[in-house]
Design a protein around this motif. Structure first.
Motif, PDB file in Angstrom:
ATOM      1  N   ILE A 181     -11.985  -6.211 -22.230  1.00 25.35           N
ATOM      2  CA  ILE A 181     -13.054  -7.196 -22.015  1.00 25.35           C
ATOM      3  C   ILE A 181     -12.464  -8.596 -21.942  1.00 25.35           C
ATOM      4  N   ILE A 182     -12.966  -9.395 -21.023  1.00 25.27           N
ATOM      5  CA  ILE A 182     -12.494 -10.769 -20.836  1.00 25.27           C
ATOM      6  C   ILE A 182     -13.093 -11.683 -21.901  1.00 25.27           C
ATOM      7  N   THR A 183     -12.265 -12.532 -22.484  1.00 23.14           N
ATOM      8  CA  THR A 183     -12.721 -13.524 -23.457  1.00 23.14           C
ATOM      9  C   THR A 183     -12.804 -14.898 -22.810  1.00 23.14           C
ATOM     10  N   ILE A 184     -13.849 -15.636 -23.173  1.00 21.58           N
ATOM     11  CA  ILE A 184     -14.085 -16.988 -22.656  1.00 21.58           C
ATOM     12  C   ILE A 184     -14.185 -17.925 -23.850  1.00 21.58           C
ATOM     13  N   CYS A 185     -13.339 -18.926 -23.892  1.00 18.80           N
ATOM     14  CA  CYS A 185     -13.314 -19.877 -25.011  1.00 18.80           C
ATOM     15  C   CYS A 185     -13.686 -21.267 -24.524  1.00 18.80           C
ATOM     16  N   ASP A 186     -14.678 -21.865 -25.154  1.00 18.70           N
ATOM     17  CA  ASP A 186     -15.042 -23.251 -24.879  1.00 18.70           C
ATOM     18  C   ASP A 186     -14.138 -24.146 -25.727  1.00 18.70           C
ATOM     19  N   ASN A 187     -13.298 -24.924 -25.070  1.00 20.69           N
ATOM     20  CA  ASN A 187     -12.308 -25.760 -25.760  1.00 20.69           C
ATOM     21  C   ASN A 187     -12.653 -27.247 -25.655  1.00 20.69           C
ATOM     22  N   THR A 188     -13.937 -27.546 -25.463  1.00 21.43           N
ATOM     23  CA  THR A 188     -14.382 -28.923 -25.245  1.00 21.43           C
ATOM     24  C   THR A 188     -14.008 -29.849 -26.395  1.00 21.43           C
ATOM     25  N   VAL A 189     -14.339 -29.446 -27.616  1.00 23.76           N
ATOM     26  CA  VAL A 189     -14.175 -30.340 -28.769  1.00 23.76           C
ATOM     27  C   VAL A 189     -12.700 -30.485 -29.143  1.00 23.76           C
ATOM     28  N   ALA A 190     -11.977 -29.392 -29.124  1.00 23.79           N
ATOM     29  CA  ALA A 190     -10.562 -29.457 -29.511  1.00 23.79           C
ATOM     30  C   ALA A 190      -9.719 -30.157 -28.452  1.00 23.79           C
ATOM     31  N   THR A 191     -10.036 -29.951 -27.186  1.00 24.27           N
ATOM     32  CA  THR A 191      -9.275 -30.430 -26.025  1.00 24.27           C
ATOM     33  C   THR A 191      -7.922 -29.716 -25.958  1.00 24.27           C
ATOM     34  N   PRO A 192      -7.315 -29.635 -24.779  1.00 25.46           N
ATOM     35  CA  PRO A 192      -6.007 -28.983 -24.676  1.00 25.46           C
ATOM     36  C   PRO A 192      -4.891 -29.717 -25.408  1.00 25.46           C
ATOM     37  N   ILE A 193      -5.147 -30.953 -25.812  1.00 25.22           N
ATOM     38  CA  ILE A 193      -4.133 -31.695 -26.564  1.00 25.22           C
ATOM     39  C   ILE A 193      -3.968 -31.108 -27.963  1.00 25.22           C
ATOM     40  N   LEU A 194      -5.073 -30.680 -28.573  1.00 26.32           N
ATOM     41  CA  LEU A 194      -5.018 -30.159 -29.934  1.00 26.32           C
ATOM     42  C   LEU A 194      -4.877 -28.648 -29.984  1.00 26.32           C
ATOM     43  N   CYS A 195      -5.457 -27.940 -29.027  1.00 27.77           N
ATOM     44  CA  CYS A 195      -5.473 -26.479 -29.083  1.00 27.77           C
ATOM     45  C   CYS A 195      -5.380 -25.898 -27.681  1.00 27.77           C
ATOM     46  N   ASN A 196      -4.600 -24.852 -27.528  1.00 27.94           N
ATOM     47  CA  ASN A 196      -4.493 -24.131 -26.261  1.00 27.94           C
ATOM     48  C   ASN A 196      -4.884 -22.675 -26.483  1.00 27.94           C
ATOM     49  N   PRO A 197      -6.155 -22.331 -26.310  1.00 29.19           N
ATOM     50  CA  PRO A 197      -6.622 -20.971 -26.586  1.00 29.19           C
ATOM     51  C   PRO A 197      -5.900 -19.889 -25.787  1.00 29.19           C
ATOM     52  N   ILE A 198      -5.456 -20.213 -24.564  1.00 28.83           N
ATOM     53  CA  ILE A 198      -4.738 -19.225 -23.755  1.00 28.83           C
ATOM     54  C   ILE A 198      -3.465 -18.778 -24.473  1.00 28.83           C
ATOM     55  N   LYS A 199      -2.811 -19.705 -25.135  1.00 27.71           N
ATOM     56  CA  LYS A 199      -1.600 -19.384 -25.883  1.00 27.71           C
ATOM     57  C   LYS A 199      -1.862 -18.330 -26.947  1.00 27.71           C
ATOM     58  N   TRP A 200      -3.089 -18.299 -27.465  1.00 29.57           N
ATOM     59  CA  TRP A 200      -3.439 -17.392 -28.558  1.00 29.57           C
ATOM     60  C   TRP A 200      -4.216 -16.170 -28.067  1.00 29.57           C
ATOM     61  N   GLY A 201      -4.277 -15.974 -26.737  1.00 33.31           N
ATOM     62  CA  GLY A 201      -4.853 -14.738 -26.222  1.00 33.31           C
ATOM     63  C   GLY A 201      -6.110 -14.856 -25.396  1.00 33.31           C
ATOM     64  N   ALA A 202      -6.726 -16.044 -25.313  1.00 36.27           N
ATOM     65  CA  ALA A 202      -7.949 -16.197 -24.511  1.00 36.27           C
ATOM     66  C   ALA A 202      -7.641 -16.008 -23.031  1.00 36.27           C
ATOM     67  N   ASP A 203      -8.595 -15.423 -22.306  1.00 40.29           N
ATOM     68  CA  ASP A 203      -8.421 -15.182 -20.874  1.00 40.29           C
ATOM     69  C   ASP A 203      -8.901 -16.354 -20.020  1.00 40.29           C
ATOM     70  N   VAL A 204     -10.001 -16.957 -20.435  1.00 42.28           N
ATOM     71  CA  VAL A 204     -10.622 -18.041 -19.669  1.00 42.28           C
ATOM     72  C   VAL A 204     -10.998 -19.155 -20.636  1.00 42.28           C
ATOM     73  N   VAL A 205     -10.779 -20.388 -20.228  1.00 42.52           N
ATOM     74  CA  VAL A 205     -11.165 -21.556 -21.020  1.00 42.52           C
ATOM     75  C   VAL A 205     -12.155 -22.386 -20.206  1.00 42.52           C
ATOM     76  N   VAL A 206     -13.231 -22.810 -20.858  1.00 44.00           N
ATOM     77  CA  VAL A 206     -14.201 -23.682 -20.202  1.00 44.00           C
ATOM     78  C   VAL A 206     -14.274 -25.013 -20.943  1.00 44.00           C
ATOM     79  N   HIS A 207     -14.696 -26.032 -20.210  1.00 41.84           N
ATOM     80  CA  HIS A 207     -14.804 -27.375 -20.776  1.00 41.84           C
ATOM     81  C   HIS A 207     -16.052 -28.086 -20.274  1.00 41.84           C
ATOM     82  N   SER A 208     -16.651 -28.863 -21.151  1.00 40.26           N
ATOM     83  CA  SER A 208     -17.490 -29.962 -20.713  1.00 40.26           C
ATOM     84  C   SER A 208     -16.583 -31.181 -20.668  1.00 40.26           C
ATOM     85  N   LEU A 209     -16.210 -31.589 -19.467  1.00 40.16           N
ATOM     86  CA  LEU A 209     -15.319 -32.747 -19.304  1.00 40.16           C
ATOM     87  C   LEU A 209     -16.048 -34.052 -19.578  1.00 40.16           C
TER      88      LEU A 209
END
Length: 430
Positions: A181-209
């Protein structure tokens, strides 16, 4: 981009340079290609592009050179394969879900997420025949019992709004991968500067820019980033027949046979094409300006928020404080694991000792903090979630989501932190 050294570039460099090759005018700032459509060299080229036999610009609902820079830059920052930008963060989430699920399918979503996302999943998607099943983010093993053959996605936020809960990303993604199953992580609050969900196994990352990425509350925009290797999970996966069977709207194209990242390719060629919640080039340009200073800003947001959280913990009229930077917080160890330097962004929520009316009075009493439902602005913001951002939830749903009548949310800005503490001190009273 300037000639690259052999070692991988750091994020602050990528945020300024990734995805842009200077055009013939040698402009340093990414140009705004404010155009609806593009001229083709001849009819053959036009036909080839519409048939996906040749890549290139067709119409700005699908692709645009300014948007393309932003998409590539975000993918570089997240460590992803490709990006697609959308008209809003809500559009990004909607596209990511309906790219996978349809009538009769279900998705599994975390209990602690943004109220607008809850409304989309629990109500709007229900009208499309998609069921949302809720699991406890603090007990990720509970999601496995919710999985069946019709489960198409698992959705969670790396740092939730407004509960300020950190997801156990590895545990969630490992369970999902076990079932294909595909995982989707909303990384809006953390931002890629603080956290990279793909590095920890997430398949898709979404953002409210619209939030920290742009940083000044000047644009509505969203993004979807998929990971390298996601094609392998999708190909021949019975959960995702839309990628593995001919698409009649593209002359029988089978997405799984394409070498490009097919998750975002299908969003672009089918969903952006047909639904059209596309990002304007000007708004893409505004986000690009924000990304250039994101690392500096998110560090300052985090430092200010840490000091304010420490002030609130010691205040007699504050019952509890939700901020993972505090050593006493239940998510502190996850923050140290997943977040760079343990920094936790500028979002804080706290419960006062009074009731709903007391909480509203505090919000009304601040002078520097403005009552605004946005987050991630350079300016400090305050809101009462139960009566605004999460007002569509029932009392039971609010309790399940960890949002109380006396909860207040802060988005800590870049003002002098002593001024912000003084403002809150007066509003809270002695």
């Amino acid at each position: 981009m300037p000639n690259q050294p052999y070692q991988p570039l750091h994020q602050e460099t990528l945020a300024i340079h990734a995805g842009y090759q200077r055009d013939s005018q040698q402009t340093m700032s990414v140009p705004i290609y404010q155009t609806t459509a593009y001229a083709f060299e001849n009819s053959q080229q036009a036909g080839n592009r519409f048939a996906l036999q040749e890549l290139g610009n067709i119409y700005s609902r699908l692709t645009n050179p300014t948007n393309d820079v932003l998409e590539n830059r975000l993918a570089a920052l997240e460590g992803g394969a490709s990006g697609v930008v959308t008209a809003s963060g809500s559009a990004a989430i909607f596209y990511a879900i309906v790219n996978l699920a349809g009538t009769g399918d279900n998705i599994i979503v975390a209990d602690k997420i943004y109220g607008g996302s809850s409304n989309l999943f629990l109500h709007t998607l229900k009208n499309f025949g998609i069921e949302a099943r809720v699991f406890a983010i603090d007990e990720p093993k509970t999601l496995e019992a919710l999985i069946d053959s019709k489960t198409k996605a698992v959705f969670f936020e790396s740092l939730s709004n407004p509960q300020i809960a950190i997801a156990p990303i590895e545990e969630i993604t490992q369970i999902a991968k076990k079932h294909g199953i595909i995982t989707i992580c909303d990384n809006t609050v953390a931002t890629p500067i603080l956290c990279n969900p793909i590095k920890w196994g997430a398949d898709v990352v979404v953002h409210s820019l619209s939030k920290y990425a742009s940083g000044q509350g000047s644009t509505i925009s969203g993004a979807i980033i998929d990971r390298e290797g996601l094609n392998d999970l999708i190909k021949n996966n019975p959960r995702y027949p839309q990628f593995n069977t001919p698409d009649p709207s593209y002359h029988g194209l089978v997405y799984a046979d394409v070498s490009l990242p097919i998750f975002n390719l299908r969003i672009r060629t089918a969903l952006l094409r047909d639904i059209g919640a596309a990002l304007s080039p000007f708004n893409a340009w505004l986000v690009l300006q924000g990304l250039e200073t994101l690392k500096i800003r998110i560090q300052e947001h985090s430092q200010n928020a840490q000091k304010i959280a420490e002030f609130l913990v010691s205040h007699p009229k504050v019952a509890s404080v939700n901020y993972p930077g505090l050593a006493c917080n239940r998510y502190h160890n996850l923050a140290k694991k997943y977040f760079k330097d343990g920094s936790c962004s500028g979002l804080i929520s706290f419960e006062i000792t009074g009731d709903l009316e007391n909480a509203k009075k505090i919000c009304d009493s601040t002078k520097i903090f403005s009552i605004v439902v946005n987050i991630g602005d350079t300016k400090s913001l305050i809101v009462h979630p139960a009566s605004t951002t999460h007002s569509q939830l029932s009392e039971a749903q609010l309790q399940e989501a960890g949002i109380l009548a006396n909860t207040i949310r802060l988005s800590v800005g870049l003002e002098n932190v002593e001024d912000l503490i003084a403002d809150l001190s007066v509003a809270l009273g002695s």
